[in-house]
Design a protein around this motif. Sequence first.
Motif, mmCIF file in Angstrom:
data_model
loop_
_atom_site.group_PDB
_atom_site.id
_atom_site.type_symbol
_atom_site.label_atom_id
_atom_site.label_comp_id
_atom_site.label_asym_id
_atom_site.label_seq_id
_atom_site.Cartn_x
_atom_site.Cartn_y
_atom_site.Cartn_z
ATOM 1 N N LEU A 52 0.835 -1.199 0.000
ATOM 2 C CA LEU A 52 0.000 0.000 0.000
ATOM 3 C C LEU A 52 0.870 1.248 0.000
ATOM 4 O O LEU A 52 1.914 1.289 0.653
ATOM 5 C CB LEU A 52 -0.891 0.057 1.242
ATOM 6 C CG LEU A 52 -1.737 -1.145 1.628
ATOM 7 C CD1 LEU A 52 -2.572 -0.808 2.859
ATOM 8 C CD2 LEU A 52 -2.604 -1.586 0.479
ATOM 9 N N THR A 53 0.422 2.268 -0.711
ATOM 10 C CA THR A 53 0.957 3.613 -0.516
ATOM 11 C C THR A 53 -0.213 4.529 -0.189
ATOM 12 O O THR A 53 -1.346 4.293 -0.626
ATOM 13 C CB THR A 53 1.690 4.156 -1.757
ATOM 14 O OG1 THR A 53 0.764 4.321 -2.829
ATOM 15 C CG2 THR A 53 2.817 3.224 -2.168
ATOM 16 N N CYS A 54 0.048 5.542 0.584
ATOM 17 C CA CYS A 54 -1.008 6.470 0.972
ATOM 18 C C CYS A 54 -0.374 7.762 1.454
ATOM 19 O O CYS A 54 0.851 7.847 1.610
ATOM 20 C CB CYS A 54 -1.894 5.871 2.065
ATOM 21 S SG CYS A 54 -1.035 5.613 3.627
ATOM 22 N N LEU A 55 -1.207 8.741 1.671
ATOM 23 C CA LEU A 55 -0.787 9.944 2.377
ATOM 24 C C LEU A 55 -1.289 9.872 3.804
ATOM 25 O O LEU A 55 -2.336 9.283 4.081
ATOM 26 C CB LEU A 55 -1.351 11.195 1.704
ATOM 27 C CG LEU A 55 -0.722 11.665 0.390
ATOM 28 C CD1 LEU A 55 -1.435 12.923 -0.101
ATOM 29 C CD2 LEU A 55 0.765 11.908 0.536
ATOM 30 N N HIS A 56 -0.530 10.463 4.713
ATOM 31 C CA HIS A 56 -1.019 10.626 6.082
ATOM 32 C C HIS A 56 -0.599 11.998 6.578
ATOM 33 O O HIS A 56 0.321 12.617 6.041
ATOM 34 C CB HIS A 56 -0.496 9.513 7.001
ATOM 35 C CG HIS A 56 1.008 9.424 7.090
ATOM 36 N ND1 HIS A 56 1.727 10.074 8.055
ATOM 37 C CD2 HIS A 56 1.914 8.760 6.322
ATOM 38 C CE1 HIS A 56 3.017 9.809 7.907
ATOM 39 N NE2 HIS A 56 3.163 9.026 6.856
ATOM 40 N N CYS A 89 -7.675 14.434 8.594
ATOM 41 C CA CYS A 89 -6.466 14.955 9.243
ATOM 42 C C CYS A 89 -6.170 14.245 10.565
ATOM 43 O O CYS A 89 -5.645 14.851 11.512
ATOM 44 C CB CYS A 89 -6.557 16.470 9.466
ATOM 45 S SG CYS A 89 -6.567 17.415 7.916
ATOM 46 N N TYR A 90 -6.520 12.949 10.626
ATOM 47 C CA TYR A 90 -6.186 12.162 11.817
ATOM 48 C C TYR A 90 -4.665 11.972 11.829
ATOM 49 O O TYR A 90 -4.086 11.508 10.847
ATOM 50 C CB TYR A 90 -6.888 10.807 11.763
ATOM 51 C CG TYR A 90 -6.736 9.999 13.023
ATOM 52 C CD1 TYR A 90 -7.699 10.023 14.016
ATOM 53 C CD2 TYR A 90 -5.613 9.191 13.226
ATOM 54 C CE1 TYR A 90 -7.559 9.287 15.185
ATOM 55 C CE2 TYR A 90 -5.460 8.440 14.383
ATOM 56 C CZ TYR A 90 -6.437 8.497 15.362
ATOM 57 O OH TYR A 90 -6.288 7.766 16.507
ATOM 58 N N PRO A 91 -4.006 12.311 12.929
ATOM 59 C CA PRO A 91 -2.542 12.340 12.904
ATOM 60 C C PRO A 91 -1.878 10.965 12.970
ATOM 61 O O PRO A 91 -2.156 10.157 13.854
ATOM 62 C CB PRO A 91 -2.185 13.171 14.142
ATOM 63 C CG PRO A 91 -3.337 12.958 15.076
ATOM 64 C CD PRO A 91 -4.557 12.825 14.205
#
Length: 209
Positions: A52-56, A89-91
């Motif tokens: 998986l790739t994602c932004l956080h 925008c959950y950290p």
Amino acid sequence: MPGDTVPEQWLATTGADRFFTVSEISDSVFAVMEGRTFKEDCTVPRDSLMYLTCLHRTADSTAVVGEMVIHRSVAPAVLEIFRKLYDACYPIEKMRLMDNYDADDDASMLDNNSSAFNFRRISRTSLISKHGMGRAVDINPLYNPNYKVMRDSTVLIKPEGSGKYLNRSADFPYKIVRGDLCWRLFKELGFNWGGDWGNSKDYQHFELP
């Protein structure tokens, strides 16, 4: 690349969709995993895992590229969880493959790295752990420690130095609590939360039965 920050101006013009991907384990990714999280005695087939790739978002709302290896059966749903966490925008501070830490759980936890697959067996047994199957996810482990009450009544806390975060009524960043968005999303997918355990607690940990 995983670990890079993404400028807000760039996101505003191109969007975030391209960062949320699920794919087979490529040869280049497997070369990083082999001998580390994918150990010589690994009994989990490579084709049962997905990348998986994602932004956080970090606690200061910086957008960062993340990556994770997890079991194929839940990969798309877990990717959707991370998309919802990003949108809200959950950290999450870091999300890199455990191989960047030579598959050392303690080093990864101490760096507050969120992760999933790392082949290993449960201590003193031949049973493969949930992480060893890619069916468990740890989120923000430094701030959501694991503690166990041993048979001699001593308390084991991991990662080292995280004991101050066992006060779950205190206010600090990256804390997972019952009912928050992270907890709800994983519970909806059927994951159990280590924060519900009895004589031990693993506040960072979500696993499939």
